[in-house]
Design a protein around this motif. Structure first.
Motif, mmCIF file in Angstrom:
data_model
loop_
_atom_site.group_PDB
_atom_site.id
_atom_site.type_symbol
_atom_site.label_atom_id
_atom_site.label_comp_id
_atom_site.label_asym_id
_atom_site.label_seq_id
_atom_site.Cartn_x
_atom_site.Cartn_y
_atom_site.Cartn_z
ATOM 1 N N CYS A 192 0.860 -1.187 0.000
ATOM 2 C CA CYS A 192 0.000 0.000 0.000
ATOM 3 C C CYS A 192 0.894 1.233 0.000
ATOM 4 O O CYS A 192 1.990 1.209 0.567
ATOM 5 C CB CYS A 192 -0.966 0.008 1.179
ATOM 6 N N ILE A 193 0.425 2.298 -0.658
ATOM 7 C CA ILE A 193 1.244 3.498 -0.777
ATOM 8 C C ILE A 193 0.350 4.731 -0.887
ATOM 9 O O ILE A 193 -0.621 4.742 -1.643
ATOM 10 C CB ILE A 193 2.182 3.394 -2.010
ATOM 11 N N PHE A 194 0.641 5.754 -0.097
ATOM 12 C CA PHE A 194 -0.081 7.018 -0.193
ATOM 13 C C PHE A 194 0.419 7.813 -1.397
ATOM 14 O O PHE A 194 1.617 7.818 -1.687
ATOM 15 C CB PHE A 194 0.134 7.868 1.063
ATOM 16 N N ALA A 195 -0.480 8.493 -2.081
ATOM 17 C CA ALA A 195 -0.083 9.456 -3.097
ATOM 18 C C ALA A 195 0.594 10.629 -2.387
ATOM 19 O O ALA A 195 0.253 10.949 -1.241
ATOM 20 C CB ALA A 195 -1.298 9.935 -3.887
ATOM 21 N N PRO A 196 1.557 11.300 -3.029
ATOM 22 C CA PRO A 196 2.321 12.345 -2.350
ATOM 23 C C PRO A 196 1.571 13.663 -2.169
ATOM 24 O O PRO A 196 2.015 14.523 -1.410
ATOM 25 C CB PRO A 196 3.525 12.548 -3.272
ATOM 26 N N ASN A 197 0.446 13.830 -2.871
ATOM 27 C CA ASN A 197 -0.271 15.098 -2.779
ATOM 28 C C ASN A 197 -1.503 14.983 -1.894
ATOM 29 O O ASN A 197 -2.082 13.905 -1.734
ATOM 30 C CB ASN A 197 -0.655 15.624 -4.166
ATOM 31 N N ILE A 198 -1.918 16.106 -1.320
ATOM 32 C CA ILE A 198 -3.107 16.187 -0.471
ATOM 33 C C ILE A 198 -4.148 17.029 -1.192
ATOM 34 O O ILE A 198 -3.853 18.126 -1.676
ATOM 35 C CB ILE A 198 -2.776 16.819 0.895
ATOM 36 N N LEU A 199 -5.377 16.508 -1.290
ATOM 37 C CA LEU A 199 -6.465 17.247 -1.911
ATOM 38 C C LEU A 199 -7.229 17.976 -0.821
ATOM 39 O O LEU A 199 -7.625 17.386 0.183
ATOM 40 C CB LEU A 199 -7.396 16.291 -2.669
ATOM 41 N N SER A 200 -7.432 19.270 -1.009
ATOM 42 C CA SER A 200 -8.133 20.047 0.013
ATOM 43 C C SER A 200 -9.403 20.658 -0.571
ATOM 44 O O SER A 200 -9.453 21.024 -1.736
ATOM 45 C CB SER A 200 -7.236 21.160 0.566
ATOM 46 N N GLY A 201 -10.409 20.726 0.239
ATOM 47 C CA GLY A 201 -11.702 21.299 -0.125
ATOM 48 C C GLY A 201 -12.491 21.465 1.147
ATOM 49 O O GLY A 201 -11.997 22.016 2.134
ATOM 50 N N GLN A 202 -13.712 20.940 1.149
ATOM 51 C CA GLN A 202 -14.494 20.957 2.388
ATOM 52 C C GLN A 202 -13.861 20.040 3.433
ATOM 53 O O GLN A 202 -13.985 20.275 4.629
ATOM 54 C CB GLN A 202 -15.938 20.542 2.101
ATOM 55 N N SER A 250 3.424 -5.195 -5.902
ATOM 56 C CA SER A 250 3.980 -3.905 -5.524
ATOM 57 C C SER A 250 3.335 -2.785 -6.326
ATOM 58 O O SER A 250 2.843 -2.992 -7.438
ATOM 59 C CB SER A 250 5.495 -3.886 -5.746
ATOM 60 N N CYS A 251 3.355 -1.580 -5.744
ATOM 61 C CA CYS A 251 2.855 -0.402 -6.444
ATOM 62 C C CYS A 251 3.573 0.828 -5.910
ATOM 63 O O CYS A 251 4.055 0.832 -4.773
ATOM 64 C CB CYS A 251 1.337 -0.260 -6.301
ATOM 65 N N ALA A 252 3.666 1.870 -6.726
ATOM 66 C CA ALA A 252 4.368 3.092 -6.324
ATOM 67 C C ALA A 252 3.841 4.275 -7.118
ATOM 68 O O ALA A 252 3.518 4.143 -8.302
ATOM 69 C CB ALA A 252 5.874 2.943 -6.552
ATOM 70 N N TYR A 253 3.745 5.440 -6.449
ATOM 71 C CA TYR A 253 3.356 6.688 -7.099
ATOM 72 C C TYR A 253 4.597 7.452 -7.543
ATOM 73 O O TYR A 253 5.647 7.397 -6.890
ATOM 74 C CB TYR A 253 2.568 7.578 -6.133
ATOM 75 N N SER A 254 4.462 8.209 -8.633
ATOM 76 C CA SER A 254 5.501 9.154 -9.021
ATOM 77 C C SER A 254 5.495 10.322 -8.043
ATOM 78 O O SER A 254 4.538 10.516 -7.289
ATOM 79 C CB SER A 254 5.265 9.661 -10.450
ATOM 80 N N SER A 255 6.548 11.135 -8.055
ATOM 81 C CA SER A 255 6.679 12.201 -7.068
ATOM 82 C C SER A 255 5.604 13.275 -7.204
ATOM 83 O O SER A 255 5.319 13.986 -6.240
ATOM 84 C CB SER A 255 8.066 12.851 -7.177
ATOM 85 N N GLY A 292 2.471 12.443 -8.178
ATOM 86 C CA GLY A 292 1.201 11.761 -7.976
ATOM 87 C C GLY A 292 0.414 11.501 -9.241
ATOM 88 O O GLY A 292 -0.690 10.956 -9.182
ATOM 89 N N GLN A 293 0.961 11.823 -10.411
ATOM 90 C CA GLN A 293 0.212 11.683 -11.648
ATOM 91 C C GLN A 293 0.347 10.308 -12.282
ATOM 92 O O GLN A 293 -0.450 9.941 -13.136
ATOM 93 C CB GLN A 293 0.646 12.757 -12.648
ATOM 94 N N LEU A 294 1.356 9.557 -11.884
ATOM 95 C CA LEU A 294 1.547 8.214 -12.416
ATOM 96 C C LEU A 294 1.567 7.198 -11.281
ATOM 97 O O LEU A 294 1.994 7.498 -10.169
ATOM 98 C CB LEU A 294 2.857 8.109 -13.200
ATOM 99 N N LEU A 295 1.101 6.007 -11.579
ATOM 100 C CA LEU A 295 1.118 4.906 -10.623
ATOM 101 C C LEU A 295 1.626 3.674 -11.350
ATOM 102 O O LEU A 295 1.180 3.370 -12.465
ATOM 103 C CB LEU A 295 -0.295 4.678 -10.073
ATOM 104 N N VAL A 296 2.585 2.989 -10.744
ATOM 105 C CA VAL A 296 3.171 1.805 -11.371
ATOM 106 C C VAL A 296 2.907 0.593 -10.490
ATOM 107 O O VAL A 296 2.906 0.691 -9.264
ATOM 108 C CB VAL A 296 4.691 1.993 -11.609
ATOM 109 N N SER A 297 2.656 -0.556 -11.123
ATOM 110 C CA SER A 297 2.425 -1.783 -10.353
ATOM 111 C C SER A 297 3.176 -2.946 -10.988
ATOM 112 O O SER A 297 3.382 -2.976 -12.200
ATOM 113 C CB SER A 297 0.926 -2.111 -10.286
#
Length: 404
Positions: A185-195, A240-245, A247-252
């Motif tokens: 499991c892997i978190f994306a590097p960016n945080i989405l903010s809104g409500q 395995s899986c990994a996000y790019s720095s 967060g736009q790409l994901l590799v598995s």
């Protein structure tokens, strides 16, 4: 699009994990060692391989600054290595002395988590290397910190995903997130903010699925987890899986021996994979004891119309087409995408002194070998003797021969 740069064949057993820092690349293996390479040319560092674990090494990760490399092993330890000297800085003995399957460092390098096969999850203060908490669950095989470093997700061989805070309080649990068990499991590097504040998490498992989750944090302090996508393109367990720095790409990587890249959308398959944070590179490790380094095509330029290309984009395109000898000439004439589209043979010959005509390879080689430095067609001087195959003409000739 990707292209294979090199294959590293130094390990003598399965490659279990790989990781990038800004300038370095590390791999670990069942052969009890870690290996560290320069990302500029993938030459191995003088003090590599790193030997210190008594059994196979399951996972490795760099500190954010790249000064330290962390690894964990069946020998029930998590080790901290100096990437400057290759020496062991600390040995952390896991509670319960059970094989350690996973380790993860927070983005702020303040906390380290390690998970063991007996279900013990341990949290360490990284600067002091002191144990701050431990809980018992089921066999831990996956772990990742959120980009804010305040919470982390764990995954177990029972298939559960659990979110924890730094006091080792369980914030939420997703039972049976993957049938037959979570593998990564892997978190994306960016945080989405809104409500609400939202994190994205990718997880994969023995069920051959890759799943994308939204984790919402509410102002009340509560969390909610929601499944957004289930990707079923793999035909075997996804390991395995990994996000790019960005967060736009994901590799598995999968047991079916393939690698898939998704444009958070697009995907690659294997046993270990990692993105470089500073270069367009992906590394994939395999049970065949090798590590492959892949270069990603320039996604920004490929999404633009040629008319929108900058002078830099044109130069990069020339390099991609093996026309490095023309870069300085094009730059000197300030040729951007719009100018490139307007170039004609006459312009190439009269203004850039580039021939632009097609010849039989044997004939033009003979012309150049006779020390001729002018164009056979225009008699204008040639500033370069660089030859470029005319694939379009070759295909046209091939189609004509087939139809006749």
């Amino acid at each position: 699009m990707t292209s294979l740069i090199c294959t590293l064949q130094d390990h003598r057993d399965d490659v279990n994990w790989c990781a990038f820092s800004g300038k370095l690349f590390a791999t670990c293996s069942g052969d009890k060692t870690l290996r560290i390479y320069n990302t500029c040319d993938f030459s191995e560092l003088p003090f590599s391989p790193l030997s210190g674990h008594g059994y196979g090494v399951h996972c490795c990760c760099f500190s954010t600054c790249g000064q330290f490399l962390i690894s964990c092993s069946t020998d029930a330890t998590t080790m901290v290595w100096s990437t400057v000297t290759g020496e062991i800085e600390a040995v952390l003995e896991h509670p319960g002395r059970s094989p350690v399957r996973i380790c993860a460092l927070s983005p702020d390098s303040a906390h380290l988590v390690s998970g063991a096969s007996d279900g013990t999850l341990a949290l360490w203060d990284f600067p002091s290397k002191q144990l701050t908490g431990a809980v018992s669950d089921t066999t831990m095989v996956a772990c990742s910190f959120s980009p804010c470093s305040q919470v982390f997700m764990s995954g177990s061989s029972y298939g559960d995903l659990r979110l924890w805070d730094l006091d080792m309080n369980q914030l939420l649990a997703e039972k049976n997130a993957h049938d037959l068990g979570v593998t990564c499991c892997i978190f994306a590097p960016n945080i989405l903010s809104g409500q609400v504040v939202q994190f994205r998490l990718a997880s994969c498992g023995q069920d051959s699925h890759l799943k994308i989750w939204a984790i919402n944090k509410f102002s009340s302090g509560g969390y909610k987890m929601q499944l957004l996508h289930t990707l079923t393109g793999q035909s075997a367990p996804v390991l395995s899986c990994a996000y790019s720095s960005d967060g736009q790409l994901l590799v598995s990587g999968s047991v079916d021996k393939t690698v898939t890249v998704y444009d958070t959308c697009y995907f690659l398959y294997v046993t270990a994979c990692s993105f470089s944070p500073t270069l367009p590179l992906i590394a994939t490790g395999s049970m065949d004891k090798t590590v492959n380094i892949w270069r990603l095509e320039d996604r920004c330029r490929s999404k633009l119309l040629v008319s929108d290309w900058s002078e830099g984009d044109v130069s990069a395109w020339l390099v991609d087409e093996n026309l490095e000898g023309l870069v300085d000439k094009f730059r000197a004439n300030n040729i951007d995408g719009t100018e490139l589209l307007s170039l004609t043979k006459e312009t190439l010959a009269s203004e850039l002194h580039i021939d632009g005509y097609s010849y039989e390879r044997e004939a033009i080689d003979s012309w150049i070998n006779q020390k001729n430095r002018s164009s056979p067609m225009t008699n204008l001087p040639l500033l370069t003797t660089l030859l470029t195959p005319n694939h379009t003409l070759k295909m046209a000739i091939g189609r004509w021969k087939t139809s006749h």
